[in-house]
Design a protein around this motif. Structure first.
Motif, PDB file in Angstrom:
ATOM      1  N   PHE A  20       0.834  -1.199   0.000  1.00  0.00           N
ATOM      2  CA  PHE A  20       0.000   0.000   0.000  1.00  0.00           C
ATOM      3  C   PHE A  20       0.870   1.252   0.000  1.00  0.00           C
ATOM      4  O   PHE A  20       0.636   2.190  -0.757  1.00  0.00           O
ATOM      5  CB  PHE A  20      -0.931  -0.018   1.210  1.00  0.00           C
ATOM      6  CG  PHE A  20      -1.846   1.179   1.324  1.00  0.00           C
ATOM      7  CD1 PHE A  20      -2.469   1.719   0.212  1.00  0.00           C
ATOM      8  CD2 PHE A  20      -2.098   1.748   2.555  1.00  0.00           C
ATOM      9  CE1 PHE A  20      -3.329   2.822   0.326  1.00  0.00           C
ATOM     10  CE2 PHE A  20      -2.949   2.844   2.682  1.00  0.00           C
ATOM     11  CZ  PHE A  20      -3.560   3.373   1.565  1.00  0.00           C
ATOM     12  N   GLU A  21       1.917   1.269   0.820  1.00  0.00           N
ATOM     13  CA  GLU A  21       2.823   2.416   0.839  1.00  0.00           C
ATOM     14  C   GLU A  21       3.496   2.616  -0.515  1.00  0.00           C
ATOM     15  O   GLU A  21       3.669   3.745  -0.966  1.00  0.00           O
ATOM     16  CB  GLU A  21       3.863   2.247   1.939  1.00  0.00           C
ATOM     17  CG  GLU A  21       3.289   2.415   3.321  1.00  0.00           C
ATOM     18  CD  GLU A  21       4.325   2.264   4.428  1.00  0.00           C
ATOM     19  OE1 GLU A  21       5.517   2.051   4.124  1.00  0.00           O
ATOM     20  OE2 GLU A  21       3.926   2.371   5.597  1.00  0.00           O
ATOM     21  N   ALA A  22       3.876   1.530  -1.172  1.00  0.00           N
ATOM     22  CA  ALA A  22       4.492   1.632  -2.500  1.00  0.00           C
ATOM     23  C   ALA A  22       3.507   2.219  -3.506  1.00  0.00           C
ATOM     24  O   ALA A  22       3.868   3.056  -4.336  1.00  0.00           O
ATOM     25  CB  ALA A  22       4.973   0.256  -2.960  1.00  0.00           C
ATOM     26  N   TRP A  23       2.233   1.784  -3.418  1.00  0.00           N
ATOM     27  CA  TRP A  23       1.210   2.335  -4.315  1.00  0.00           C
ATOM     28  C   TRP A  23       1.034   3.830  -4.057  1.00  0.00           C
ATOM     29  O   TRP A  23       0.942   4.621  -4.993  1.00  0.00           O
ATOM     30  CB  TRP A  23      -0.114   1.603  -4.128  1.00  0.00           C
ATOM     31  CG  TRP A  23      -1.153   2.045  -5.110  1.00  0.00           C
ATOM     32  CD1 TRP A  23      -1.391   1.501  -6.335  1.00  0.00           C
ATOM     33  CD2 TRP A  23      -2.051   3.153  -4.975  1.00  0.00           C
ATOM     34  NE1 TRP A  23      -2.402   2.194  -6.965  1.00  0.00           N
ATOM     35  CE2 TRP A  23      -2.818   3.223  -6.150  1.00  0.00           C
ATOM     36  CE3 TRP A  23      -2.280   4.090  -3.982  1.00  0.00           C
ATOM     37  CZ2 TRP A  23      -3.801   4.187  -6.359  1.00  0.00           C
ATOM     38  CZ3 TRP A  23      -3.255   5.050  -4.192  1.00  0.00           C
ATOM     39  CH2 TRP A  23      -4.006   5.089  -5.360  1.00  0.00           C
ATOM     40  N   LEU A  24       0.983   4.226  -2.779  1.00  0.00           N
ATOM     41  CA  LEU A  24       0.847   5.646  -2.448  1.00  0.00           C
ATOM     42  C   LEU A  24       2.013   6.452  -3.014  1.00  0.00           C
ATOM     43  O   LEU A  24       1.822   7.524  -3.576  1.00  0.00           O
ATOM     44  CB  LEU A  24       0.776   5.840  -0.926  1.00  0.00           C
ATOM     45  CG  LEU A  24      -0.517   5.426  -0.255  1.00  0.00           C
ATOM     46  CD1 LEU A  24      -0.342   5.450   1.264  1.00  0.00           C
ATOM     47  CD2 LEU A  24      -1.658   6.336  -0.665  1.00  0.00           C
ATOM     48  N   ALA A  25       3.215   5.933  -2.870  1.00  0.00           N
ATOM     49  CA  ALA A  25       4.403   6.639  -3.372  1.00  0.00           C
ATOM     50  C   ALA A  25       4.337   6.828  -4.880  1.00  0.00           C
ATOM     51  O   ALA A  25       4.715   7.881  -5.404  1.00  0.00           O
ATOM     52  CB  ALA A  25       5.667   5.869  -2.995  1.00  0.00           C
ATOM     53  N   ALA A  26       3.838   5.827  -5.581  1.00  0.00           N
ATOM     54  CA  ALA A  26       3.794   5.886  -7.040  1.00  0.00           C
ATOM     55  C   ALA A  26       2.597   6.655  -7.582  1.00  0.00           C
ATOM     56  O   ALA A  26       2.653   7.177  -8.695  1.00  0.00           O
ATOM     57  CB  ALA A  26       3.772   4.463  -7.609  1.00  0.00           C
ATOM     58  N   ASN A  27       1.498   6.757  -6.823  1.00  0.00           N
ATOM     59  CA  ASN A  27       0.249   7.268  -7.384  1.00  0.00           C
ATOM     60  C   ASN A  27      -0.357   8.481  -6.706  1.00  0.00           C
ATOM     61  O   ASN A  27      -1.352   9.008  -7.186  1.00  0.00           O
ATOM     62  CB  ASN A  27      -0.796   6.143  -7.370  1.00  0.00           C
ATOM     63  CG  ASN A  27      -0.408   5.004  -8.268  1.00  0.00           C
ATOM     64  OD1 ASN A  27      -0.498   5.097  -9.476  1.00  0.00           O
ATOM     65  ND2 ASN A  27       0.062   3.926  -7.675  1.00  0.00           N
ATOM     66  N   ALA A  29       0.284  11.573  -6.506  1.00  0.00           N
ATOM     67  CA  ALA A  29       0.246  12.845  -7.233  1.00  0.00           C
ATOM     68  C   ALA A  29      -0.826  12.866  -8.322  1.00  0.00           C
ATOM     69  O   ALA A  29      -1.304  13.940  -8.686  1.00  0.00           O
ATOM     70  CB  ALA A  29       1.616  13.135  -7.838  1.00  0.00           C
ATOM     71  N   ARG A  30      -1.225  11.704  -8.826  1.00  0.00           N
ATOM     72  CA  ARG A  30      -2.167  11.710  -9.943  1.00  0.00           C
ATOM     73  C   ARG A  30      -3.550  11.160  -9.598  1.00  0.00           C
ATOM     74  O   ARG A  30      -4.525  11.477 -10.267  1.00  0.00           O
ATOM     75  CB  ARG A  30      -1.586  10.964 -11.135  1.00  0.00           C
ATOM     76  CG  ARG A  30      -1.449   9.499 -10.953  1.00  0.00           C
ATOM     77  CD  ARG A  30      -1.041   8.825 -12.262  1.00  0.00           C
ATOM     78  NE  ARG A  30      -0.718   7.453 -11.999  1.00  0.00           N
ATOM     79  CZ  ARG A  30       0.498   6.959 -11.945  1.00  0.00           C
ATOM     80  NH1 ARG A  30       1.523   7.739 -12.166  1.00  0.00           N
ATOM     81  NH2 ARG A  30       0.705   5.700 -11.695  1.00  0.00           N
TER      82      ARG A  30
END
Length: 76
Positions: A20-27, A29-30
């Protein structure tokens, strides 16, 4: 009031808090909307399911940590 109907494409589940943290980091901003599928860990474990699935506590903790990181990085 009309019922809220989630966009099925926006519903996500994550196997771990780290995912979940990885998804937040990648997404973060958009993406403007995320419907997070959470699991009641004790109930799911009792049914033989739920291992490696994000629980409410983990989801809230990861979101709060992410918000604090992004706020301090942006000065907000």
């Amino acid at each position: 009031m009309a019922p809220i109907v989630p966009d099925k494409k926006k519903i996500k589940s994550f196997p771990t808090e780290a995912a979940f943290e990885a998804w937040l980091a990648a997404n973060h901003a958009r993406e403007t909307v995320l419907w997070l599928r959470l699991y009641d860990a004790p109930r799911a474990a009792a049914r033989g399911r739920g291992e490696g699935r994000l629980s409410l506590g983990c989801g809230v903790r990861a979101d709060a940590l992410w918000r604090s990181r992004t706020a301090s990085a942006t000065g907000g």
